[in-house]
Design a protein around this motif. Structure first.
Motif, short mmCIF file in Angstrom:
data_model
loop_
_atom_site.label_atom_id
_atom_site.label_comp_id
_atom_site.label_asym_id
_atom_site.label_seq_id
_atom_site.Cartn_x
_atom_site.Cartn_y
_atom_site.Cartn_z
N ARG A 216 0.86 -1.19 0.00
CA ARG A 216 0.00 0.00 0.00
C ARG A 216 0.89 1.23 0.00
N HIS A 217 0.88 1.96 -1.08
CA HIS A 217 1.66 3.20 -1.17
C HIS A 217 1.15 4.19 -0.12
N PRO A 218 2.04 4.87 0.63
CA PRO A 218 1.61 5.76 1.72
C PRO A 218 1.06 7.09 1.21
N LEU A 219 -0.19 7.06 0.79
CA LEU A 219 -0.87 8.18 0.14
C LEU A 219 -2.25 8.33 0.75
N LEU A 220 -2.70 9.58 0.94
CA LEU A 220 -4.02 9.82 1.51
C LEU A 220 -4.61 11.11 0.94
N PHE A 221 -5.90 11.04 0.57
CA PHE A 221 -6.69 12.22 0.21
C PHE A 221 -7.81 12.36 1.23
N ILE A 222 -8.10 13.60 1.63
CA ILE A 222 -9.25 13.90 2.48
C ILE A 222 -10.06 14.98 1.76
N LYS A 223 -11.33 14.71 1.52
CA LYS A 223 -12.18 15.62 0.76
C LYS A 223 -13.36 16.06 1.61
N ASN A 224 -13.58 17.38 1.68
CA ASN A 224 -14.76 17.94 2.32
C ASN A 224 -15.83 18.07 1.24
N ASN A 225 -16.84 17.23 1.30
CA ASN A 225 -17.85 17.20 0.26
C ASN A 225 -18.78 18.41 0.29
N LEU A 226 -18.82 19.13 1.41
CA LEU A 226 -19.65 20.32 1.51
C LEU A 226 -18.98 21.54 0.90
N THR A 227 -17.68 21.68 1.13
CA THR A 227 -17.00 22.93 0.79
C THR A 227 -16.08 22.84 -0.42
N GLY A 228 -15.85 21.63 -0.96
CA GLY A 228 -14.99 21.50 -2.13
C GLY A 228 -13.51 21.50 -1.85
N LYS A 229 -13.13 21.39 -0.57
CA LYS A 229 -11.71 21.37 -0.22
C LYS A 229 -11.16 19.94 -0.27
N THR A 230 -9.91 19.83 -0.67
CA THR A 230 -9.22 18.54 -0.65
C THR A 230 -7.83 18.71 -0.06
N TRP A 231 -7.50 17.86 0.90
CA TRP A 231 -6.13 17.75 1.41
C TRP A 231 -5.53 16.47 0.84
N PHE A 232 -4.23 16.48 0.56
CA PHE A 232 -3.59 15.30 -0.01
C PHE A 232 -2.17 15.23 0.49
N MET A 233 -1.70 14.01 0.73
CA MET A 233 -0.39 13.86 1.36
C MET A 233 0.24 12.53 1.01
N GLN A 234 1.56 12.51 1.01
CA GLN A 234 2.35 11.30 0.89
C GLN A 234 3.47 11.37 1.92
N ILE A 235 3.83 10.21 2.46
CA ILE A 235 5.00 10.13 3.34
C ILE A 235 6.09 9.38 2.59
N GLY A 236 7.25 10.01 2.47
CA GLY A 236 8.37 9.40 1.74
C GLY A 236 9.15 8.46 2.64
N TRP A 237 8.59 7.28 2.87
CA TRP A 237 9.24 6.35 3.80
C TRP A 237 8.91 4.92 3.40
N SER A 238 9.94 4.06 3.39
CA SER A 238 9.77 2.67 2.98
C SER A 238 9.43 1.75 4.13
N GLY A 239 9.38 2.27 5.35
CA GLY A 239 9.05 1.46 6.51
C GLY A 239 7.62 1.69 6.97
N GLY A 240 7.38 1.53 8.27
CA GLY A 240 6.04 1.62 8.80
C GLY A 240 5.49 3.03 8.79
N VAL A 241 4.28 3.17 8.25
CA VAL A 241 3.61 4.47 8.14
C VAL A 241 2.18 4.32 8.64
N ARG A 242 1.71 5.34 9.33
CA ARG A 242 0.33 5.33 9.83
C ARG A 242 -0.28 6.72 9.68
N PHE A 243 -1.42 6.79 8.99
CA PHE A 243 -2.23 8.00 8.96
C PHE A 243 -3.37 7.84 9.97
#
Length: 703
Positions: free
Chosen positions: A204-231
């Motif tokens: 699972r590539h460490p990537l995440l999108f968060i979208k506010n469906n009411l306001t049209g905002k989107t946050w997006f992020m990646q962690i550049g790490w080959s080990g353990g990652v937690r969002f």
């Protein structure tokens, strides 16, 4: 228009740091010794635009308001921080800041590094320096976190369902051969955790999108790490309450202590790349690609941007000299540009399938290549192909000899059991040997391309040595090794592979030209994988295979080829070495490669990409598009997946409404013209003849 980026430092008893890049704004405050997140704005406004009515978040509404989390010897150092210094350095392409803090709880200096480059993303990492004469145990690390926003739902509607306000987008499957399975999911009013490479598998590539469906905002992020990652996404809401609160943390995880900081040691954390926009997935992905191209993949390219077509053979073939030469001839006829010998080149004849047992030998088998492997590389170059070799340098099989000469080099799990193959790079002698060995292979065998594999179980990352988990020191040693080699051999193409897509993160990709993203080449999964992984990496960095590895077993010839054409093509053979290849197949392949080289590849490295059907699991069709930044040309691949066929309307998103275009549907090759406005309003109707087949739409500006 020049890209705007600036860091607005507001001094005072509680200093504020306002990061502005494009129209993205993020603010932090050092409030009574705690670094807290103050929130985001995607329209370009600092949060104290109204000096008496700041739009900053109320820290009291967030259990974890801190913009990073560090725990040393069981004590949190998120608060009781003393401001030491804040410096910025502006360059032509970006601005970099360093905030220096001293902990009053533990004798450490913490430096917060932030990079802005005019895109909607920023880069953040920390330096943690032990300024004492004693060791410290690092047992928690969140590189970035805190409040994201407070939402006043009654501003937008009288009947908000709290579980429909936010959606999160991520790769829903963490298993091998399931990479890139993107899904949008409703965000429940709880703490939602998404893990990879520790309590979940490494695919699972460490990537995440968060979208506010009411306001049209989107946050997006990646962690550049080959080990353990937690969002962690903390959505604090309940029915009947108008105001909701959203927070997050981006953590690095492993067995504790994750690291023992030695006296005067400085530890540099992995990077997070995070952005915020008004817009959806397409806008977020293209901003992310702009940031990655500009500020992450900055090493010498060695023709990586030209996306040379790699062709190869490995243990699925007999790998004899005669077969190798026959395949070189076939690849040259297909239009290939590099010939790579994959796993099996160190194995004796008829032992190709046992290649894991021979890892670590790294010498061409003399019986297999009696004249040396130079006979193969010379033959490839005589036919206009460059030459590459596959290596899995972090593993050593039972025939490598390393078990006998250096048994102490292998990773040891928390139960004290020695790994049968995984070399522990936290031991300096191991990483030094590996770097020297790779340099020898590149030099001695005159390589144009080095393909690097990594076939381990994800639990191998988390062995224990000297009282600490090895993952930090091992992975950082791997990164440093490839950084050194990339600088030493700038004309060599470095291709990343890790049992498929097990190590595609930006930390690894910094030192590679492109990456294998999956071992699964079989439709319809192969199409779903390409669809998802081109959300994580720019398309020119995403290797996809035509023919071989089961690709030929499912779907039409055109679907198999077009699944590769909007990314970085790799080719396998179309017929056995002793058979006459099918001229009808060859004609189609040569035609497609010509389109790739002359129409697609010239703009691929700068292309915008559009995912018309992001969550393919909800659609019978998959539609992906790339277009040049000036909208002068583009290509749309339309795939009918299992059980689906018929007509579908496609509206190219990369066309400019003010331009006129020649459009070609590649299945029949008959061009027609349309205005960009017509393409946006009415689209193009394509008719897919059967399930598991495709269409390729090409559009090009005409005057």
């Amino acid at each position: 228009m020049d890209k705007f980026f600036d860091i607005y430092f507001q001094e005072g008893s509680n200093p504020v740091f306002c990061y502005r890049s494009g129209k993205t704004v993020y603010e932090e405050m050092l409030y009574n010794g705690g670094m807290i997140s103050c929130g985001w704005n995607a329209a370009g406004y600092p949060l104290n635009l109204l000096a008496k009515c700041s739009a900053r978040l109320d820290k009291r509404r967030f259990t974890q308001p801190f913009s990073f989390n560090i725990e040393l010897d069981g004590q949190s150092v998120d608060f009781a921080l003393e401001f030491i210094d804040f410096k910025t350095e502006k360059r032509d392409e970006n601005i970099k800041s360093v905030l220096t803090l001293r902990s009053k709880i533990k004798p450490v200096i913490i430096k917060v590094h932030t990079l802005l480059d005019g895109t909607a993303m920023l880069t953040r990492y920390l330096e943690i320096e032990n300024i004492s004469d004693k060791e410290m145990n690092l047992s928690r690390l969140s590189v970035m976190g805190g409040g994201i926003e407070t939402n006043e739902n009654d501003r937008f509607t009288d009947s908000v369902k709290i579980d429909e306000i936010y959606s999160i987008g991520y790769f829903a499957n963490d298993g091998w051969a399931c990479e890139g399975g993107f899904a949008w999911r409703k965000l429940p009013p709880e703490i939602t955790t998404i893990d990879t490479r520790y309590s979940r598998d490494r695919f699972r590539h460490p990537l995440l999108f968060i979208k506010n469906n009411l306001t049209g905002k989107t946050w997006f992020m990646q962690i550049g790490w080959s080990g353990g990652v937690r969002f962690n996404i903390d959505y604090n809401a309940r029915s009947g309450r108008d105001t909701t609160h959203l927070g997050f943390s981006a953590e690095i995880i492993a067995h504790n202590p994750m690291m023992i900081l030695k006296p005067n040691e400085i530890f540099v954390t992995p990077e997070i790349h995070i952005g915020h926009i008004f817009g959806g997935l397409d806008e977020a992905v293209n901003e992310m690609n702009s940031h990655i191209r500009k500020s992450v993949l900055t090493m010498s390219e060695a023709e990586g941007k030209t996306a040379l077509i790699n062709c190869g053979m490995g243990a699925e073939h007999d790998m004899t000299v005669e077969t190798s030469k026959a395949y070189i001839e076939q690849f040259a006829a297909m239009g290939g540009e590099i010939f790579t010998v994959d796993a099996g080149w160190v194995c004796p004849p008829d032992k190709e399938g046992n290649w894991p047992d021979f890892n670590g030998r790294n010498i061409p088998d003399a019986e297999r290549y009696p004249e040396g492997i130079g006979e193969i590389s010379d033959y490839a170059r005589e036919h206009g192909l460059k030459f590459g070799l596959w290596v899995d340098i972090e593993s050593a099989g039972r025939y490598s000899g390393i078990h006998e000469t250096h048994p102490e080099w292998f990773s040891v799990n928390p139960f004290g059991e020695e790994s049968p193959k995984f070399l522990d790079f936290s031991i300096p002698e191991v990483s030094q040997w590996a770097e020297s060995e790779l340099a020898r292979i590149i030099t001695e065998y005159n390589l144009d391309l080095l393909r690097v594999d990594h076939n381990v179980d994800y639990t191998e990352y988390f062995g224990m040595r000297n009282g600490e988990c090895v993952s930090f020191r091992h992975i950082n040693a791997v990164y440093k090794m490839y950084e050194n080699l990339k600088k030493r051999f700038p004309d060599v193409i470095f291709e990343n592979c890790a049992g498929g897509g097990g190590r595609t993160d930006l930390g690894m990709m910094k030192n590679f030209n492109h990456s294998w993203v999956s071992d699964n080449q079989c439709a319809p999964s192969s199409v779903i994988i390409t669809n998802g992984m081109t959300m994580a990496l720019p398309p020119e960095r995403v290797d996809r295979l035509f023919a071989g590895m089961g690709c030929h077993s499912f779907g039409t010839l055109d679907l198999q080829m077009r699944n590769c054409m909007l990314g970085h093509i790799s080719l396998n053979v179309m017929s056995p070495a002793t058979a006459v290849y099918n001229s009808e197949q060859m004609e189609f392949v040569k035609h497609s490669i010509d389109i790739y080289k002359n129409f697609i590849r010239p703009f691929l490295a700068e292309s915008k990409i559009y995912h018309h059907t992001p969550d393919v699991s909800k659609n019978g069709f998959c539609i992906t598009e790339i277009a040049s930044p000036d909208a002068s040309r583009g290509a749309v691949a339309v795939f009918a997946l299992a059980g689906v066929n018929g007509k579908i309307n496609v509206c190219p998103k990369g066309a400019d409404q003010s331009k006129n275009y020649k459009i070609t549907l590649d299945n029949d090759g008959v061009p027609f013209t349309a205005s960009g406005r017509e393409l946006h309003q009415n689209g193009i109707t394509v008719d897919i003849p059967c399930a598991m087949s495709s269409e390729l739409i090409l559009f090009e500006e005409i005057q």
